[in-house]
Structure formats: structure tokens, C-alpha cells
Design a protein around this motif. Sequence first.
Motif, PDB file in Angstrom:
ATOM      1  N   PRO A  14       0.805  -1.232   0.000  1.00  2.19           N
ATOM      2  CA  PRO A  14       0.000   0.000   0.000  1.00  2.19           C
ATOM      3  C   PRO A  14       0.837   1.280   0.000  1.00  2.19           C
ATOM      4  CG  PRO A  14      -0.131  -1.099   2.137  1.00  2.19           C
ATOM      5  CD  PRO A  14       0.567  -2.039   1.218  1.00  2.19           C
ATOM      6  N   GLU A  15       2.135   1.165   0.296  1.00  3.73           N
ATOM      7  CA  GLU A  15       2.995   2.347   0.287  1.00  3.73           C
ATOM      8  C   GLU A  15       3.489   2.700  -1.116  1.00  3.73           C
ATOM      9  OE1 GLU A  15       6.202   2.191   3.055  1.00  3.73           O
ATOM     10  OE2 GLU A  15       5.002   1.231   4.620  1.00  3.73           O
ATOM     11  N   LEU A  16       3.356   1.771  -2.049  1.00  5.72           N
ATOM     12  CA  LEU A  16       3.866   1.993  -3.402  1.00  5.72           C
ATOM     13  C   LEU A  16       2.859   2.764  -4.247  1.00  5.72           C
ATOM     14  CD1 LEU A  16       5.275  -1.604  -4.037  1.00  5.72           C
ATOM     15  CD2 LEU A  16       6.640   0.461  -3.649  1.00  5.72           C
ATOM     16  N   ASP A  17       3.368   3.681  -5.053  1.00  6.61           N
ATOM     17  CA  ASP A  17       2.543   4.381  -6.037  1.00  6.61           C
ATOM     18  C   ASP A  17       2.655   3.600  -7.341  1.00  6.61           C
ATOM     19  OD1 ASP A  17       1.317   5.992  -7.889  1.00  6.61           O
ATOM     20  OD2 ASP A  17       2.492   7.792  -7.447  1.00  6.61           O
ATOM     21  N   LEU A  18       1.596   2.885  -7.686  1.00  3.58           N
ATOM     22  CA  LEU A  18       1.614   2.008  -8.864  1.00  3.58           C
ATOM     23  C   LEU A  18       0.755   2.565  -9.990  1.00  3.58           C
ATOM     24  CD1 LEU A  18       1.334  -1.304  -6.826  1.00  3.58           C
ATOM     25  CD2 LEU A  18       3.406  -0.337  -7.858  1.00  3.58           C
ATOM     26  N   THR A  19       0.633   3.878 -10.028  1.00  4.61           N
ATOM     27  CA  THR A  19      -0.157   4.549 -11.058  1.00  4.61           C
ATOM     28  C   THR A  19       0.296   4.113 -12.449  1.00  4.61           C
ATOM     29  OG1 THR A  19      -0.375   6.479  -9.630  1.00  4.61           O
ATOM     30  CG2 THR A  19      -0.866   6.789 -11.966  1.00  4.61           C
ATOM     31  N   GLY A  20      -0.651   3.667 -13.256  1.00  8.29           N
ATOM     32  CA  GLY A  20      -0.349   3.309 -14.638  1.00  8.29           C
ATOM     33  C   GLY A  20       0.158   1.893 -14.833  1.00  8.29           C
ATOM     34  N   CYS A  21       0.312   1.143 -13.749  1.00  9.61           N
ATOM     35  CA  CYS A  21       0.868  -0.214 -13.859  1.00  9.61           C
ATOM     36  C   CYS A  21      -0.194  -1.275 -14.147  1.00  9.61           C
ATOM     37  CB  CYS A  21       1.596  -0.601 -12.578  1.00  9.61           C
ATOM     38  SG  CYS A  21       3.074   0.368 -12.242  1.00  9.61           S
ATOM     39  N   GLY A  22      -1.468  -0.933 -13.939  1.00  9.78           N
ATOM     40  CA  GLY A  22      -2.500  -1.950 -14.039  1.00  9.78           C
ATOM     41  C   GLY A  22      -2.508  -2.803 -12.785  1.00  9.78           C
ATOM     42  N   PRO A  23      -3.470  -3.726 -12.677  1.00 10.12           N
ATOM     43  CA  PRO A  23      -3.547  -4.585 -11.491  1.00 10.12           C
ATOM     44  C   PRO A  23      -2.351  -5.543 -11.415  1.00 10.12           C
ATOM     45  CG  PRO A  23      -5.200  -5.238 -13.115  1.00 10.12           C
ATOM     46  CD  PRO A  23      -4.574  -3.991 -13.630  1.00 10.12           C
ATOM     47  N   ILE A  24      -1.768  -5.639 -10.226  1.00  8.51           N
ATOM     48  CA  ILE A  24      -0.574  -6.456 -10.006  1.00  8.51           C
ATOM     49  C   ILE A  24      -0.848  -7.483  -8.919  1.00  8.51           C
ATOM     50  CG2 ILE A  24       1.862  -6.446  -9.302  1.00  8.51           C
ATOM     51  CD1 ILE A  24       1.992  -3.519 -10.175  1.00  8.51           C
ATOM     52  N   ARG A  25      -0.375  -8.697  -9.141  1.00  8.48           N
ATOM     53  CA  ARG A  25      -0.378  -9.714  -8.079  1.00  8.48           C
ATOM     54  C   ARG A  25       1.006  -9.723  -7.434  1.00  8.48           C
ATOM     55  NH1 ARG A  25      -1.424 -14.139 -10.860  1.00  8.48           N
ATOM     56  NH2 ARG A  25      -3.671 -14.059 -10.459  1.00  8.48           N
ATOM     57  N   PHE A  26       1.075  -9.378  -6.153  1.00 10.65           N
ATOM     58  CA  PHE A  26       2.315  -9.479  -5.387  1.00 10.65           C
ATOM     59  C   PHE A  26       2.357 -10.852  -4.724  1.00 10.65           C
ATOM     60  CE2 PHE A  26       2.122  -4.953  -5.947  1.00 10.65           C
ATOM     61  CZ  PHE A  26       3.455  -4.530  -5.937  1.00 10.65           C
ATOM     62  N   VAL A  27       3.432 -11.560  -4.946  1.00 14.90           N
ATOM     63  CA  VAL A  27       3.603 -12.910  -4.399  1.00 14.90           C
ATOM     64  C   VAL A  27       4.788 -12.878  -3.432  1.00 14.90           C
ATOM     65  CG1 VAL A  27       4.061 -15.328  -4.950  1.00 14.90           C
ATOM     66  CG2 VAL A  27       2.720 -13.917  -6.542  1.00 14.90           C
ATOM     67  N   PHE A  28       4.514 -13.236  -2.173  1.00 12.35           N
ATOM     68  CA  PHE A  28       5.543 -13.215  -1.130  1.00 12.35           C
ATOM     69  C   PHE A  28       5.757 -14.639  -0.619  1.00 12.35           C
ATOM     70  CE2 PHE A  28       3.376  -9.087  -1.023  1.00 12.35           C
ATOM     71  CZ  PHE A  28       4.452  -8.197  -1.094  1.00 12.35           C
ATOM     72  N   PRO A  29       6.721 -15.367  -1.160  1.00  7.32           N
ATOM     73  CA  PRO A  29       6.934 -16.750  -0.720  1.00  7.32           C
ATOM     74  C   PRO A  29       7.672 -16.825   0.613  1.00  7.32           C
ATOM     75  CG  PRO A  29       8.502 -16.170  -2.435  1.00  7.32           C
ATOM     76  CD  PRO A  29       7.588 -14.992  -2.291  1.00  7.32           C
ATOM     77  N   HIS A  30       7.449 -17.916   1.322  1.00  5.78           N
ATOM     78  CA  HIS A  30       8.208 -18.245   2.525  1.00  5.78           C
ATOM     79  C   HIS A  30       9.369 -19.148   2.112  1.00  5.78           C
ATOM     80  CE1 HIS A  30       4.859 -16.665   4.872  1.00  5.78           C
ATOM     81  NE2 HIS A  30       4.043 -17.555   4.348  1.00  5.78           N
ATOM     82  N   ALA A  31      10.587 -18.758   2.418  1.00  2.00           N
ATOM     83  CA  ALA A  31      11.753 -19.600   2.123  1.00  2.00           C
ATOM     84  C   ALA A  31      11.677 -20.887   2.943  1.00  2.00           C
ATOM     85  CB  ALA A  31      13.035 -18.854   2.443  1.00  2.00           C
ATOM     86  N   PRO A  32      12.372 -21.931   2.496  1.00  2.00           N
ATOM     87  CA  PRO A  32      12.457 -23.154   3.303  1.00  2.00           C
ATOM     88  C   PRO A  32      13.181 -22.868   4.631  1.00  2.00           C
ATOM     89  CG  PRO A  32      13.284 -23.498   1.055  1.00  2.00           C
ATOM     90  CD  PRO A  32      13.119 -22.031   1.235  1.00  2.00           C
ATOM     91  N   THR A  33      13.034 -23.777   5.585  1.00  2.00           N
ATOM     92  CA  THR A  33      13.795 -23.675   6.830  1.00  2.00           C
ATOM     93  C   THR A  33      15.025 -24.570   6.742  1.00  2.00           C
ATOM     94  OG1 THR A  33      12.445 -25.407   7.845  1.00  2.00           O
ATOM     95  CG2 THR A  33      11.784 -23.131   8.246  1.00  2.00           C
ATOM     96  N   MET A  34      16.123 -24.098   7.321  1.00  2.00           N
ATOM     97  CA  MET A  34      17.374 -24.862   7.311  1.00  2.00           C
ATOM     98  C   MET A  34      18.277 -24.351   8.423  1.00  2.00           C
ATOM     99  SD  MET A  34      19.347 -23.201   3.995  1.00  2.00           S
ATOM    100  CE  MET A  34      17.931 -23.416   2.895  1.00  2.00           C
TER     101      MET A  34
END
Length: 223
Positions: free
Chosen positions: A39-59
Motif C-alpha cells: 500500500p505504500e507503493l505508487d503504482l499509477t499506470g501499472c495496471g492490477p498487479i499480483r504481489f507474491v511473497f513466498p516463505h523460504a524453506p527452513t534450514m
Amino acid sequence: MSNPLLDTIEKETGPNPTAAVIWLHGLGADGGDFVPIVPELDLTGCGPIRFVFPHAPTMPVTINNGYVMRAWYDIIGIDLGRREDEAGLRKSQALVEALIAKEKARGIPASRIVLAGFSQGCAMTLQTGLRHAEKLAGLLCLSGYLPIHASVEAERHSANHETPIFLAHGRSDPVVPVRLAEMSRDHLLSLGYQVEWHEYAMPHSVCPEEVADISRWLQRVLG
């Protein structure tokens, strides 16, 4: 054998996204770490975006006395650019490739996919993006470095030679020294990549000025 898909958090800025940003977190964090930035990003003109935030494996992470945490690869010592977990980097590269393939299967072409990452996630963005076989929209690289840099020239794919790279770092970063980021920048420039370099008066973090610069860059590569 196909790679299992990582668990992810997804945020869409509108219905029927026409672009995707796959954002990789840093050592010991998880996919939720950068969700608040959307919500902090100004994405004017970019169209709808899917943000994908993966969880890294544990090790277990060597530098943290073998403590098990989320990590894209092992950190063997404080000399980040010297002794590297190449096997771990390549294993996670395959996991990120699977996330790109998932977005393509959902109808978003590679040319509308941005790989983004912070710290270890930055390293994975470069590790994967430079070798990806289709042109991506851009590589957003925050507070990290270019891993196994000696192999890039031989392994890089020409599809992403012209892909815009946003490379940013804090001048007082105590975790990933700014000199390592500068060396990464210089190596990428020597190979002919388009690197937009930014540095900020901050530690190993993100600042409002950087968020504004990221917004402008995303508007350019996805607008």
C-alpha cells in the motif's frame, strides 16, 4: 522431478492482474516481511498487479550456530562473497523458477513479471533472473549482492541481458557491506547490464526515499 511450490502470501492490487511481482524476503524473515510495502507503493499506470511473497524453506544456518530458520541458502561466514553455499543457491533458484512458472500458468507472461528481493532475497533475484530463459520485466534488488559472481558470465541467459536492474543499498549497512553491493554493481555493468544504482543513508533496511524510487521504477517497467 518437479519442485514443490513454496507457500506464499498473495496481495492483488485489483481484479484480474496483468503483472506479477515475486518478492523474496531476507534471512530469518518470512513472506509477510514485505507485505506492508504494497500500500505504500505508487503504482499509477501499472495496471492490477499480483504481489507474491513466498516463505523460504527452513534450514540450519552456519553463521547462526546452526539455528534453524527460514533461509534461501546457508551463510557460512561473514565473508559473504567468498565461501558460498552454491548448492543451496541453485536449489532455491529452482524454487523461484517454479513460482515464475506458476504465474505464467495463471496467464501472466514472463515479460510482465518482476523478481524482487531483500538481502538474501536480492541475491536470489539476481541468481535466478540473470539465468532465466525468458525476458522478465525487471529485477528489483535491495540491500544484497550478486552471488557466485564468477559463474554469471558463463551461465547467464541472453533473454535477460537488457532487463532493467534496480540495485539499492544503505551506506551504513552492517549486515551486507555497501562495498559488496558496489562490487556487484560494477560486475554487472562490466557484463553490459542496465543497472540503476541507488544508495541511501540507512542501515540494512528500507527507507521512504527508497520506496518512492521503487515506485517510479515499477511504473517504468510495468507501466
